[in-house]
Design a protein around this motif. Sequence first.
Motif, PDB file in Angstrom:
ATOM      1  N   ASP A 171       0.812  -1.212   0.000  1.00  0.00           N
ATOM      2  CA  ASP A 171       0.000   0.000   0.000  1.00  0.00           C
ATOM      3  C   ASP A 171       0.850   1.269   0.000  1.00  0.00           C
ATOM      4  N   GLU A 222     -10.962   1.988   1.817  1.00  0.00           N
ATOM      5  CA  GLU A 222     -11.159   1.686   0.402  1.00  0.00           C
ATOM      6  C   GLU A 222     -12.633   1.743   0.029  1.00  0.00           C
ATOM      7  N   ALA A 276      -8.166   3.554  -2.717  1.00  0.00           N
ATOM      8  CA  ALA A 276      -7.897   4.195  -1.431  1.00  0.00           C
ATOM      9  C   ALA A 276      -8.509   5.590  -1.436  1.00  0.00           C
TER      10      ALA A 276
END
Length: 184
Positions: A13, A66, A71
């Motif tokens: 991420d 999310e 995101a």
Amino acid sequence: MPDIMIRRARPDDASPLAALGARTFSDTFAHLYDPTDLAHFLASAYAVEKMASDLADPAKAAWVVEARGLAVGYAQCGPCELPHDEVTPQSRELKRFYLLKAWQNGGTGTRLFQETMAWMLEDGPRDLWIGVWSENHGAQRFYRRAGFEKVGEYGFKVGSTTDREFILCRRADSFSHKPISSPA
């Protein structure tokens, strides 16, 4: 709104969270800074390598929000680094708390905040800290409803600009008196 998922951030991420952090910071604060100063700050503060390092640090934690697989927000916590005499090694800080504007004021921030609070308190009550811009009155109200009080100030530098930031704290002993549920 589509279904929202809040989960712990993973090493993969780093890139989307770094981009999201730079975008949300710019969306909120770009008007305050010289464009060159802002570009330098974003390149440093929201570098993918820095985010990857933070995500790999066992003393820190981050969550991603999310929607439709994208995101739309994130939060990051860890040891407190705010300049205050009462910060201890046991103290934790909510370092970043960002949601894209379209995802604000719908309850998602409260859910994300509850996740961060639970992690910061997982080993028992401790002093919790937050730094917030002096002109971000909405965030200050949100944190005040969650039991945080202003205990100091400091200067936050972005290039040649120094912003006035408030230091907020919620003392460990307050957790036996007020639940950490929704601050709303």
